[in-house]
Motif scaffolding. Structure first.
Motif, mmCIF file in Angstrom:
data_model
loop_
_atom_site.group_PDB
_atom_site.id
_atom_site.type_symbol
_atom_site.label_atom_id
_atom_site.label_comp_id
_atom_site.label_asym_id
_atom_site.label_seq_id
_atom_site.Cartn_x
_atom_site.Cartn_y
_atom_site.Cartn_z
ATOM 1 N N UNK A 181 7.702 -1.038 10.541
ATOM 2 C CA UNK A 181 7.079 -0.712 9.258
ATOM 3 C C UNK A 181 6.175 0.501 9.419
ATOM 4 N N UNK A 182 5.402 0.548 10.507
ATOM 5 C CA UNK A 182 4.518 1.692 10.749
ATOM 6 C C UNK A 182 5.324 2.982 10.890
ATOM 7 N N UNK A 183 6.442 2.918 11.613
ATOM 8 C CA UNK A 183 7.268 4.112 11.796
ATOM 9 C C UNK A 183 7.892 4.556 10.467
ATOM 10 N N UNK A 184 8.291 3.595 9.645
ATOM 11 C CA UNK A 184 8.832 3.928 8.318
ATOM 12 C C UNK A 184 7.807 4.674 7.480
ATOM 13 N N UNK A 185 6.562 4.209 7.534
ATOM 14 C CA UNK A 185 5.508 4.845 6.744
ATOM 15 C C UNK A 185 5.186 6.225 7.300
ATOM 16 N N UNK A 226 14.821 -10.500 8.992
ATOM 17 C CA UNK A 226 15.990 -10.573 9.851
ATOM 18 C C UNK A 226 16.246 -9.303 10.630
ATOM 19 N N UNK A 227 15.498 -8.224 10.379
ATOM 20 C CA UNK A 227 15.690 -6.977 11.105
ATOM 21 C C UNK A 227 14.332 -6.404 11.426
ATOM 22 N N UNK A 228 14.256 -5.620 12.525
ATOM 23 C CA UNK A 228 12.952 -5.118 12.956
ATOM 24 C C UNK A 228 12.361 -4.092 12.022
ATOM 25 N N UNK A 229 11.797 -4.577 10.908
ATOM 26 C CA UNK A 229 11.043 -3.700 10.024
ATOM 27 C C UNK A 229 11.892 -2.810 9.153
ATOM 28 N N UNK A 230 13.224 -2.996 9.145
ATOM 29 C CA UNK A 230 14.058 -2.129 8.345
ATOM 30 C C UNK A 230 13.923 -2.391 6.869
ATOM 31 N N UNK A 231 13.994 -1.357 6.021
ATOM 32 C CA UNK A 231 13.899 -1.568 4.588
ATOM 33 C C UNK A 231 15.126 -2.281 4.049
ATOM 34 N N UNK A 232 14.949 -2.964 2.928
ATOM 35 C CA UNK A 232 16.033 -3.714 2.314
ATOM 36 C C UNK A 232 15.903 -3.609 0.812
ATOM 37 N N UNK A 233 16.987 -3.196 0.157
ATOM 38 C CA UNK A 233 17.032 -3.132 -1.310
ATOM 39 C C UNK A 233 15.783 -2.485 -1.908
ATOM 40 N N UNK A 234 15.573 -1.193 -1.676
ATOM 41 C CA UNK A 234 14.387 -0.550 -2.256
ATOM 42 C C UNK A 234 14.311 -0.768 -3.751
ATOM 43 N N UNK A 272 0.839 -1.209 0.000
ATOM 44 C CA UNK A 272 0.000 0.000 0.000
ATOM 45 C C UNK A 272 0.876 1.261 0.000
ATOM 46 N N UNK A 273 1.931 1.238 0.784
ATOM 47 C CA UNK A 273 2.839 2.390 0.825
ATOM 48 C C UNK A 273 3.444 2.642 -0.550
ATOM 49 N N UNK A 274 3.877 1.589 -1.210
ATOM 50 C CA UNK A 274 4.479 1.738 -2.535
ATOM 51 C C UNK A 274 3.456 2.229 -3.555
ATOM 52 N N UNK A 275 2.196 1.895 -3.324
ATOM 53 C CA UNK A 275 1.143 2.349 -4.234
ATOM 54 C C UNK A 275 0.708 3.778 -3.919
#
Length: 330
Positions: free
Chosen positions: A253-257, A269-277, A218-221
């Motif tokens: 993920x919520x905090x990132x958004x 493997x990590x607490x909600x961190x982004x990987x390879x956008x 949804x965020x990407x959209x």
């Protein structure tokens, strides 16, 4: 879907759904006629090459209420199953071998859809980083092998129940990897993946990773508000059904958004961190006053939530004291 089979036997076995036997000589599928024979076949296939004692098989077939002559009844079911699997011209070489301690299905004569599923699932996971499009295709092939719940209608004996749970867990992991791969494939519309992930969160309402993937899609959209609403929906469901708050990955993920940071695929493997956008990240709007307002709102909601939790604990303590006082006055 067909799957690879060893060359030393004419039968394949399917356990990703109702238990069936495929006769490759005729192309027909054979279903054991009775529920006890289905359970017996399933247990022998799951533990192919392992001797299953008569007591263990009796427990698998009848649980705590075995018949009076359980050993004889088991022998009768084994005999019927042997006849079902006996290929012409084999000279009496039974696929189900008798052992002084019990029975076993000869390991060289088993090819199962579960084995194929394991192989394809591992192949798809291995391809994720280098070739997400290929990973998605392989993982969909793996999931297409499923025809229903694993070992369907095979009771809840220890052997079948444990294997069914293990296969279901791998199915969910495979689904997670499939949608993570989809989010990495250039040109894939995240809104379309979001519709599929909505169904998965409905089917598995306490599975946090599906909410994480849905929020990412949804965020990407560009549907940030909806993504934040998914978090709150997940939180309410987890609290009502499990009594727990969302884990660190979903909170991350919520905090990132809220910060409107690039929506990389969820990283288990990590607490909600982004990987390879992926390429879709560049289309997301930059941080804006609206995002700042959302961040402030999220901070205020968190503060109020902590206050409510403090009041709830105080209320529980007061109720406990009142109950204690009433109990001592009786």
């Amino acid at each position: 879907m067909e799957f690879a089979a060893p060359a030393d036997g004419p039968y394949d076995f399917r356990i990703l759904g109702p238990v069936e036997v495929h006769d490759r000589r005729t192309g027909s599928w054979i279903a054991p006629p009775g529920p006890k024979q289905r359970i017996l076949l399933a247990a022998l296939v799951v533990r192919a090459g392992e001797v299953l004692t008569a007591d263990r098989l009796v427990d698998e077939l009848w649980g705590d209420v075995p018949p009076m002559a359980a050993a004889n009844a088991l022998q009768a079911h084994v005999a019927r199953l042997r006849r079902l699997l006996q290929a012409p011209g084999e000279g009496g070489q039974d696929r189900i071998a008798t052992h002084p301690m019990g029975y076993l299905l000869r390991p060289g004569r088993t090819a199962t859809d579960a084995q194929q599923f394991h192989r394809l699932s591992a192949e798809g996971r291995d391809a994720l980083a280098a070739d997400p499009a290929r990973a998605a295709a392989v993982l969909r092939r793996a999931l297409d092998l499923w025809r229903g719940p694993a070992l369907e209608d095979c009771g809840r004996g220890a052997i079948c129940a444990r294997e069914a749970d293990r296969l279901e867990e791998l199915r969910l992991t495979t689904l997670e990897t499939l949608y993570e791969a989809g989010l990495r494939v250039p040109g894939v519309r995240p809104g379309e993946l979001a519709a599929e992930l909505e169904r998965l969160t409905a089917d598995h309402p306490t599975h946090e990773r599906f909410y994480d993937l849905l929020m990412t899609a949804l965020h990407r959209a560009g549907r940030r508000t909806e993504a934040l609403g998914v978090y709150e929906r997940a939180r309410r469901r987890l609290l009502s059904e499990l009594g727990v708050e969302p884990g660190p990955a979903l909170r991350g993920r919520m905090e990132t958004i809220l910060r409107n940071a690039p929506a990389g695929p969820p990283n288990p493997g990590a607490p909600g961190g982004p990987r390879d956008p992926g390429p879709a990240d560049e289309a997301l709007p930059a941080f804006s006053p609206d995002a700042a307002a959302l961040l402030d709102l999220g901070t205020e909601i968190a503060r109020l939530r902590r206050h409510v939790e403090t009041l709830s604990r105080a209320h529980q303590e007061l109720a406990r004291r009142i109950d204690a006082q009433l109990g001592s006055s009786r």
